[in-house]
Design a protein around this motif. Sequence first.
Motif, PDB file in Angstrom:
ATOM      1  N   UNK A   1       0.981  -1.235   0.036  1.00  0.00           N
ATOM      2  CA  UNK A   1      -0.012   0.170  -0.031  1.00  0.00           C
ATOM      3  C   UNK A   1       0.966   1.286  -0.051  1.00  0.00           C
ATOM      4  N   UNK A   2       0.171   2.301  -0.458  1.00  0.00           N
ATOM      5  CA  UNK A   2       1.000   3.547  -0.412  1.00  0.00           C
ATOM      6  C   UNK A   2       0.517   4.240   0.934  1.00  0.00           C
ATOM      7  N   UNK A   3       1.313   4.815   1.672  1.00  0.00           N
ATOM      8  CA  UNK A   3       1.434   5.850   2.929  1.00  0.00           C
ATOM      9  C   UNK A   3       2.370   6.996   2.697  1.00  0.00           C
ATOM     10  N   UNK A   4       2.024   8.177   2.995  1.00  0.00           N
ATOM     11  CA  UNK A   4       2.917   9.427   2.830  1.00  0.00           C
ATOM     12  C   UNK A   4       3.601   9.231   1.637  1.00  0.00           C
ATOM     13  N   UNK A   5       2.932   8.682   0.495  1.00  0.00           N
ATOM     14  CA  UNK A   5       3.454   8.828  -1.063  1.00  0.00           C
ATOM     15  C   UNK A   5       4.679   7.877  -0.898  1.00  0.00           C
ATOM     16  N   UNK A   6       4.697   6.991  -0.126  1.00  0.00           N
ATOM     17  CA  UNK A   6       5.741   5.796  -0.111  1.00  0.00           C
ATOM     18  C   UNK A   6       5.087   4.447  -0.206  1.00  0.00           C
ATOM     19  N   UNK A   7       5.665   3.593  -1.007  1.00  0.00           N
ATOM     20  CA  UNK A   7       5.145   2.194  -1.248  1.00  0.00           C
ATOM     21  C   UNK A   7       5.774   1.381  -0.033  1.00  0.00           C
ATOM     22  N   UNK A   8       4.822   0.535   0.621  1.00  0.00           N
ATOM     23  CA  UNK A   8       5.130  -0.166   1.553  1.00  0.00           C
ATOM     24  C   UNK A   8       4.647  -1.698   1.279  1.00  0.00           C
ATOM     25  N   UNK A   9       5.717  -2.661   1.115  1.00  0.00           N
ATOM     26  CA  UNK A   9       5.545  -3.883   0.779  1.00  0.00           C
ATOM     27  C   UNK A   9       5.229  -4.600   2.178  1.00  0.00           C
ATOM     28  N   UNK A  10       4.061  -5.372   1.993  1.00  0.00           N
ATOM     29  CA  UNK A  10       3.346  -6.131   3.259  1.00  0.00           C
ATOM     30  C   UNK A  10       4.313  -7.320   3.497  1.00  0.00           C
ATOM     31  N   UNK A  11       4.662  -8.127   2.488  1.00  0.00           N
ATOM     32  CA  UNK A  11       5.393  -9.424   2.836  1.00  0.00           C
ATOM     33  C   UNK A  11       6.806  -9.243   2.756  1.00  0.00           C
ATOM     34  N   UNK A  12       7.490  -8.170   2.667  1.00  0.00           N
ATOM     35  CA  UNK A  12       8.853  -8.232   2.980  1.00  0.00           C
ATOM     36  C   UNK A  12       9.250  -6.828   2.937  1.00  0.00           C
ATOM     37  N   UNK A  13      10.531  -6.381   3.406  1.00  0.00           N
ATOM     38  CA  UNK A  13      11.001  -5.114   3.573  1.00  0.00           C
ATOM     39  C   UNK A  13      11.905  -4.845   2.622  1.00  0.00           C
ATOM     40  N   UNK A  14      12.008  -3.383   2.085  1.00  0.00           N
ATOM     41  CA  UNK A  14      12.760  -2.964   1.153  1.00  0.00           C
ATOM     42  C   UNK A  14      14.110  -2.554   1.969  1.00  0.00           C
ATOM     43  N   UNK A  15      15.280  -3.045   1.502  1.00  0.00           N
ATOM     44  CA  UNK A  15      16.616  -2.488   2.136  1.00  0.00           C
ATOM     45  C   UNK A  15      17.235  -1.563   1.419  1.00  0.00           C
ATOM     46  N   UNK A  16      17.090  -1.802  -0.150  1.00  0.00           N
ATOM     47  CA  UNK A  16      17.768  -0.980  -0.851  1.00  0.00           C
ATOM     48  C   UNK A  16      17.183   0.534  -1.115  1.00  0.00           C
ATOM     49  N   UNK A  17      17.936   1.643  -0.564  1.00  0.00           N
ATOM     50  CA  UNK A  17      17.258   2.989  -0.710  1.00  0.00           C
ATOM     51  C   UNK A  17      17.315   3.244  -2.222  1.00  0.00           C
ATOM     52  N   UNK A  18      16.500   4.163  -2.908  1.00  0.00           N
ATOM     53  CA  UNK A  18      16.356   4.547  -4.004  1.00  0.00           C
ATOM     54  C   UNK A  18      17.374   5.647  -4.175  1.00  0.00           C
ATOM     55  N   UNK A  19      18.710   5.235  -4.260  1.00  0.00           N
ATOM     56  CA  UNK A  19      19.807   6.099  -4.590  1.00  0.00           C
ATOM     57  C   UNK A  19      20.745   5.463  -5.651  1.00  0.00           C
ATOM     58  N   UNK A  20      21.253   6.338  -6.649  1.00  0.00           N
ATOM     59  CA  UNK A  20      22.157   5.674  -7.645  1.00  0.00           C
ATOM     60  C   UNK A  20      23.189   4.851  -7.082  1.00  0.00           C
ATOM     61  N   UNK A  21      24.085   5.086  -6.058  1.00  0.00           N
ATOM     62  CA  UNK A  21      24.930   4.196  -5.449  1.00  0.00           C
ATOM     63  C   UNK A  21      24.415   2.855  -5.091  1.00  0.00           C
ATOM     64  N   UNK A  22      23.292   3.048  -4.213  1.00  0.00           N
ATOM     65  CA  UNK A  22      22.609   1.557  -3.856  1.00  0.00           C
ATOM     66  C   UNK A  22      22.445   0.614  -5.107  1.00  0.00           C
ATOM     67  N   UNK A  23      21.788   1.256  -6.085  1.00  0.00           N
ATOM     68  CA  UNK A  23      21.359   0.636  -7.375  1.00  0.00           C
ATOM     69  C   UNK A  23      22.333   0.081  -8.074  1.00  0.00           C
ATOM     70  N   UNK A  24      23.518   0.907  -7.845  1.00  0.00           N
ATOM     71  CA  UNK A  24      24.689   0.415  -8.721  1.00  0.00           C
ATOM     72  C   UNK A  24      25.643  -0.751  -8.147  1.00  0.00           C
ATOM     73  N   UNK A  25      25.209  -0.731  -6.740  1.00  0.00           N
ATOM     74  CA  UNK A  25      25.750  -1.753  -6.029  1.00  0.00           C
ATOM     75  C   UNK A  25      25.257  -3.173  -6.317  1.00  0.00           C
ATOM     76  N   UNK A  26      23.716  -2.934  -6.428  1.00  0.00           N
ATOM     77  CA  UNK A  26      22.988  -4.164  -6.901  1.00  0.00           C
ATOM     78  C   UNK A  26      23.528  -4.811  -8.058  1.00  0.00           C
ATOM     79  N   UNK A  27      23.524  -3.924  -9.196  1.00  0.00           N
ATOM     80  CA  UNK A  27      23.711  -4.491 -10.382  1.00  0.00           C
ATOM     81  C   UNK A  27      25.061  -4.472 -10.894  1.00  0.00           C
TER      82      UNK A  27
END
Length: 526
Positions: free
Chosen positions: A292-318
């Motif tokens: 669901x969305x709350x405060x314009x932030x998507x919240x997953x119910x079944x798991x937690x997001x660990x990666x922040x939406x930053x270029x450095x974090x996404x680059x580490x992932x890929x």
Amino acid sequence: MVIFALKKNPSRFLFISFSCIIICGFVRFVSLWYSLKTTTGPSYLFSKTTDKKFVEKLKTDTLPNSTYSKISFIDRKHAFTVGEVLTVKITLFNSMGIRIRRGGDMLRIILKETKLAANVNGNITDNGDGTYIGTVLLPWRGEPQLVVYLSLPRQVHEIVVNAANRYGIMRHIMGIFKKYKNISETTPCGPLPVIQGFKNLYNLTEMAYNMPWYCVKPKSDELTDKHWKYSVTAANFTLPLNVTRVLLAHQHKPLLKRIVLKVDGEKTMETSRSPCHKLAPEKTWEVGTSGFYYNNTWVNINCRHQYKQTPNQYAECLQGRHLLLIGDSNIRSYIEFFTKFLRLKVTIGNPMENAPGVVLGHNRARSISVTWRSHGVPYFAAFPYSNRLLIPTSLILDRLNVRSDSRTIVVIHLWTHFLTIPIHVVEERIRDVRKAIERLLARAPYVTVVIKGPQSHLENQIFLQVDFKRVSFERIWRNEFQYLKNRVIYLNYWDITTGSESKQLHPGPKILDDMVSIFINHVCNV
């Protein structure tokens, strides 16, 4: 003198040179477009049946009407509690105020609260008697509004399904046959050897990489099946225009009753603390509200997001991995996103261009490469494109050159372009994809495979009956992948687009950012 003056003013020289390049490119494109449209005989338009028989089948006064239909509570409370599930009963009436006593219509139920930038999608159960049970989670404290949409009447869906089976496709793709500069014709094409009004067809399956494909034979004897060079989307639909207007007028109608709830308790409900990348792949296939969305932030119910939406974090992932995206413009938007976000250098294609083909971008410093490939026929595009570009998804996977220890990520999205064709053809295409994935994982077991599921919108186009089609597509994906669910990730994007009342075929920037974040957090181990 002119050249000398330009050399003294290099910025002006660069401007004029750049302008010449643009003008020359445009002239070349117009020339190609004109040559493709030039024919020795008339271009074909598909034959149309009389409008009357379609209109007679659709008695609009018997359709469910959002104004007269009713919502009632199963368990009415003065105040609900965060984490509870609200249950309501929806009873449908037609425009004459008569209760409908059969099922089959498609509805949506959502909860939203604008001041909290919050929303959540619910579920609908058809009782088969004109009544429906709607359930929706109450994830936050506040005073949310309940909204129920009458998305699509059963009769409208039946007419479109019958038309798709009758015509083979809801909107023809026109095949362009070309020999030399002055001999060309344009004829309607589709995935079935049935094109209404025409008997003589070319079987172009072999030229379409063994995906069933047929076009009406050109009138000119000089044009054979080997002269099928290009394709372009037809301007009109296979159903008559006045019929499509009637059908479009009965899609995505909100029930008028305004219901505001009072929800007490914690600010938001408790959700899983387990990281999304640790969620077993088979769990991603389970049915239920994904978030669901709350405060314009998507919240997953079944798991937690660990990666922040930053270029450095996404680059580490890929980093050190190749990402292969297969599908239409709604998955090409991912490479458009990564090009800007990770500063990819695009060496092939253009991620902003709405045309089939290949786009390749890379960030050599982080050893990241991303490729987008369009899926095979059918593919709709407003401008002519070469038929050689439409390689089927299954063949792309079979041709993928990977080592046995490769950590490549493959994302597959088959949706919008396949909404126009009969569902049994969709089933055949998905089965081909499943077999190709089995072969891929057999030779490269560490490859991560992701299926990007259907997404929703409120855009009214007659062939985009997303609510009905979503049910069929998800059933096919689940049936075909029942023995691969432990090795393939399924991403549910229906909730994030439906709860947000996403209006356009292509989600807005905020939803796209969050869809990419969901993907990143499922495939990357922190």
